[in-house]
Motif scaffolding. Structure first.
Motif, PDB file in Angstrom:
ATOM      1  N   VAL A  43      56.966  45.738  29.217  1.00  0.00           N
ATOM      2  CA  VAL A  43      56.396  46.928  29.848  1.00  0.00           C
ATOM      3  C   VAL A  43      54.899  46.686  30.030  1.00  0.00           C
ATOM      4  CG1 VAL A  43      56.039  49.407  29.748  1.00  0.00           C
ATOM      5  CG2 VAL A  43      58.090  48.423  28.720  1.00  0.00           C
ATOM      6  N   THR A  44      54.467  46.541  31.259  1.00  0.00           N
ATOM      7  CA  THR A  44      53.049  46.333  31.524  1.00  0.00           C
ATOM      8  C   THR A  44      52.514  47.456  32.405  1.00  0.00           C
ATOM      9  OG1 THR A  44      53.358  45.011  33.535  1.00  0.00           O
ATOM     10  CG2 THR A  44      53.371  43.832  31.420  1.00  0.00           C
ATOM     11  N   ASN A  77      53.789  41.347  37.113  1.00  0.00           N
ATOM     12  CA  ASN A  77      53.557  40.769  35.784  1.00  0.00           C
ATOM     13  C   ASN A  77      54.761  40.971  34.872  1.00  0.00           C
ATOM     14  OD1 ASN A  77      51.063  40.029  36.670  1.00  0.00           O
ATOM     15  ND2 ASN A  77      49.898  41.434  35.383  1.00  0.00           N
ATOM     16  N   SER A  78      55.316  42.181  34.883  1.00  0.00           N
ATOM     17  CA  SER A  78      56.525  42.428  34.083  1.00  0.00           C
ATOM     18  C   SER A  78      57.651  41.503  34.523  1.00  0.00           C
ATOM     19  CB  SER A  78      56.967  43.892  34.224  1.00  0.00           C
ATOM     20  OG  SER A  78      56.087  44.769  33.545  1.00  0.00           O
ATOM     21  N   GLY A  79      57.820  41.367  35.841  1.00  0.00           N
ATOM     22  CA  GLY A  79      58.897  40.536  36.340  1.00  0.00           C
ATOM     23  C   GLY A  79      58.740  39.075  35.986  1.00  0.00           C
ATOM     24  N   GLN A  80      57.540  38.521  36.187  1.00  0.00           N
ATOM     25  CA  GLN A  80      57.338  37.104  35.916  1.00  0.00           C
ATOM     26  C   GLN A  80      57.428  36.787  34.423  1.00  0.00           C
ATOM     27  OE1 GLN A  80      57.432  34.678  37.875  1.00  0.00           O
ATOM     28  NE2 GLN A  80      56.390  35.017  39.817  1.00  0.00           N
ATOM     29  N   ILE A  81      56.905  37.673  33.582  1.00  0.00           N
ATOM     30  CA  ILE A  81      57.016  37.443  32.131  1.00  0.00           C
ATOM     31  C   ILE A  81      58.480  37.489  31.698  1.00  0.00           C
ATOM     32  CG2 ILE A  81      56.467  38.388  29.847  1.00  0.00           C
ATOM     33  CD1 ILE A  81      53.813  39.411  31.126  1.00  0.00           C
ATOM     34  N   PRO A 104      65.098  46.368  28.620  1.00  0.00           N
ATOM     35  CA  PRO A 104      64.361  47.370  29.411  1.00  0.00           C
ATOM     36  C   PRO A 104      62.964  46.870  29.780  1.00  0.00           C
ATOM     37  CG  PRO A 104      65.429  48.404  27.536  1.00  0.00           C
ATOM     38  CD  PRO A 104      65.570  46.927  27.351  1.00  0.00           C
ATOM     39  N   SER A 105      62.665  46.877  31.062  1.00  0.00           N
ATOM     40  CA  SER A 105      61.365  46.435  31.547  1.00  0.00           C
ATOM     41  C   SER A 105      60.886  47.377  32.637  1.00  0.00           C
ATOM     42  CB  SER A 105      61.434  44.996  32.088  1.00  0.00           C
ATOM     43  OG  SER A 105      61.776  44.087  31.060  1.00  0.00           O
ATOM     44  N   SER A 141      54.010  44.131  25.736  1.00  0.00           N
ATOM     45  CA  SER A 141      53.407  45.262  26.451  1.00  0.00           C
ATOM     46  C   SER A 141      51.898  45.137  26.471  1.00  0.00           C
ATOM     47  CB  SER A 141      53.815  46.588  25.788  1.00  0.00           C
ATOM     48  OG  SER A 141      53.408  47.679  26.576  1.00  0.00           O
ATOM     49  N   GLY A 142      51.290  45.929  27.361  1.00  0.00           N
ATOM     50  CA  GLY A 142      49.848  45.915  27.562  1.00  0.00           C
ATOM     51  C   GLY A 142      49.558  45.736  29.033  1.00  0.00           C
ATOM     52  N   ALA A 143      48.470  45.067  29.361  1.00  0.00           N
ATOM     53  CA  ALA A 143      48.126  44.880  30.771  1.00  0.00           C
ATOM     54  C   ALA A 143      47.062  43.811  30.942  1.00  0.00           C
ATOM     55  CB  ALA A 143      47.630  46.195  31.380  1.00  0.00           C
ATOM     56  N   VAL A 144      47.143  43.149  32.085  1.00  0.00           N
ATOM     57  CA  VAL A 144      46.108  42.231  32.548  1.00  0.00           C
ATOM     58  C   VAL A 144      45.869  42.539  34.017  1.00  0.00           C
ATOM     59  CG1 VAL A 144      45.517  39.832  33.037  1.00  0.00           C
ATOM     60  CG2 VAL A 144      46.699  40.407  30.910  1.00  0.00           C
ATOM     61  N   ASP A 145      44.632  42.797  34.391  1.00  0.00           N
ATOM     62  CA  ASP A 145      44.277  43.058  35.783  1.00  0.00           C
ATOM     63  C   ASP A 145      43.255  42.024  36.244  1.00  0.00           C
ATOM     64  OD1 ASP A 145      45.400  44.974  37.526  1.00  0.00           O
ATOM     65  OD2 ASP A 145      44.638  46.627  36.308  1.00  0.00           O
ATOM     66  N   ALA A 146      43.256  41.707  37.525  1.00  0.00           N
ATOM     67  CA  ALA A 146      42.262  40.806  38.098  1.00  0.00           C
ATOM     68  C   ALA A 146      42.196  41.087  39.590  1.00  0.00           C
ATOM     69  CB  ALA A 146      42.620  39.340  37.842  1.00  0.00           C
ATOM     70  N   SER A 147      41.092  41.624  40.034  1.00  0.00           N
ATOM     71  CA  SER A 147      40.974  42.006  41.441  1.00  0.00           C
ATOM     72  C   SER A 147      39.563  41.721  41.958  1.00  0.00           C
ATOM     73  CB  SER A 147      41.320  43.490  41.614  1.00  0.00           C
ATOM     74  OG  SER A 147      41.484  43.823  42.966  1.00  0.00           O
ATOM     75  N   ILE A 148      39.020  40.574  41.563  1.00  0.00           N
ATOM     76  CA  ILE A 148      37.667  40.220  41.997  1.00  0.00           C
ATOM     77  C   ILE A 148      37.778  39.297  43.204  1.00  0.00           C
ATOM     78  CG2 ILE A 148      35.443  39.263  41.295  1.00  0.00           C
ATOM     79  CD1 ILE A 148      36.124  40.027  38.433  1.00  0.00           C
TER      80      ILE A 148
END
Length: 403
Positions: free
Chosen positions: A102-103, A141-145, A154-155, A185-192
């Protein structure tokens, strides 16, 4: 109800790749904020960001994954690998339907999408990668992990801007309570990238200062906006019973959580952050005086800072609990910010030290105890992490040391 605990951490942050490097840099007050290098920012009003230097995806991931992934997803895959290794978990040894992911995501894979749009405009549709169909997507990200580690339980993905990381962890906690053995679970974002940068500028909350040490100043009288960043943290979560049965090292428990939504502008109702704090404490079965430190959302917008300071003071009393915002060293990582704060809170509890809020001089308008300049040693058992998303999202999570 059986406690849900964290047994693994994976961190990718502008001031440190991996838990050890990130934590050492954070305690040293080392900032990862600087002028953007991933594209030429000179034509934009905001030119600073928290970029992750020295990340070479090919050193960590199989080559087949590189053409189909955005930088955001590559960072997330590496963070997931590190978190699982930290937890001592080999996914191939577990039933595939017992593991979930879960991301959260704020923007999806903007850089990948920009590249494919440029190919479409300049060369034609036959040059657009088939991977564009999913590499930009919020749930990628959820899908690739889950694919990489055979996690068929459950994802999902949560999209609530900068509050999303806490919301994702809360959803993971629910799934574990329903019987899922392990959830990443958690999150990683990158939009630079230019496309992502324009989208961030649209909110009109970014600072336009050019000096890194004078740019992102939450709760300071000079606050005029935040610096964005990339990265975040992923956590391995499981029931306490499961963790203890396999002899795992436990960082601590996700003890409480709540989310609220601010009323529409112009109404007579107050902001709802205070209510989120109160509900999270109630969910954890704690009184305010049992919280040892607060990790602030730290918007660096004068009005939002005032709302957060008033909420903290109303719940805990004036100067009664230490408050910190180590994200002043990384920038605001969108959905990745709050999970990184969760990881930082667990490390702070482990080592008995509160990381500092750097470069900030607390405004006299705020009556709370902000930890600035240097770390503060303290006996820590319980921490509160706050996060807010653009548009009115408020989330609060309580973490505490394992019993």
């Amino acid at each position: 109800m059986n406690a849900v605990v964290v047994t693994g951490l994976g961190v990718t942050a502008p001031n440190g790749l991996g838990v050890q490097d990130y934590w050492a840099a954070t305690l040293a007050g080392k900032s990862g904020i600087g002028r953007i290098t991933r594209f030429d920012p000179s034509g934009y009003p905001a030119r600073l960001a928290g970029e992750i230097p020295g990340f070479a995806a090919e050193e960590h991931l199989p080559s087949r994954l590189l053409p189909q992934t955005d930088r955001m997803t590559r960072l997330a895959l590496v963070a997931a690998d590190w978190a699982l290794a930290d937890a001592g978990i080999r996914p191939q040894d577990l039933p595939e339907f017992s593991m979930g992911v879960v991301t959260a995501s704020s923007s999806g894979g903007f850089e990948f999408g920009q590249g494919e749009l440029q190919a479409l405009w300049s060369r034609g549709s036959q040059y657009v990668s088939a991977y564009q169909s999913f590499a930009w997507f919020y749930a990628v990200n959820s899908g690739q992990i889950s694919i990489r580690h055979g996690m068929k339980g459950p994802s999902s993905v949560v999209v609530s801007d900068q509050a999303g990381g806490l919301d994702a962890v809360a959803q993971a906690r629910r799934q574990i309570r329903k019987g899922t053995a392990i959830v990443v679970s958690g999150a990683v974002d990158a939009s630079i990238c230019p496309w992502g940068w324009v989208a961030q500028l649209a909110a009109q909350r970014l600072t336009t200062r050019d000096e890194p040490g004078q740019a992102y100043l939450p709760f300071d009288g000079a606050a005029d906006g935040y610096v964005p960043g990339e990265g975040g943290a992923l956590l391995v979560m499981e029931s306490e019973e499961s963790a203890r049965s396999r002899g795992a090292r436990i960082y601590g428990e996700i003890a409480g959580y709540a989310a609220t939504f601010d009323p529409a502008p112009g109404t007579e109702r107050p902001p709802a952050l205070r209510r989120a704090i109160e509900l999270a404490l109630e969910d954890a079965g704690l009184n305010p005086d049992q919280v040892d430190v607060v990790f602030a959302d730290a918007a660096a917008d004068p009005e939002l800072d005032r709302i957060e300071a008033e909420a903290i003071t109303a719940v805990f009393g004036p100067r009664s609990v230490p408050v910190t915002a180590p994200k002043t060293m990384t920038g605001r990582l969108y959905s990745g910010a709050a999970p990184l704060d969760l990881a930082t809170a667990f490390l702070a509890i482990r080592d008995g030290v509160i990381p500092p809020t750097v470069n900030v001089t607390l405004s006299g308008d705020y009556a709370f105890d902000l930890v600035v300049d240097r770390p503060r040693e303290a006996a820590l058992r319980t921490a509160l992490v706050l996060a807010r998303g653009h548009g009115g999202f408020n989330s609060a999570a309580v973490v505490r040391a394992a019993a």
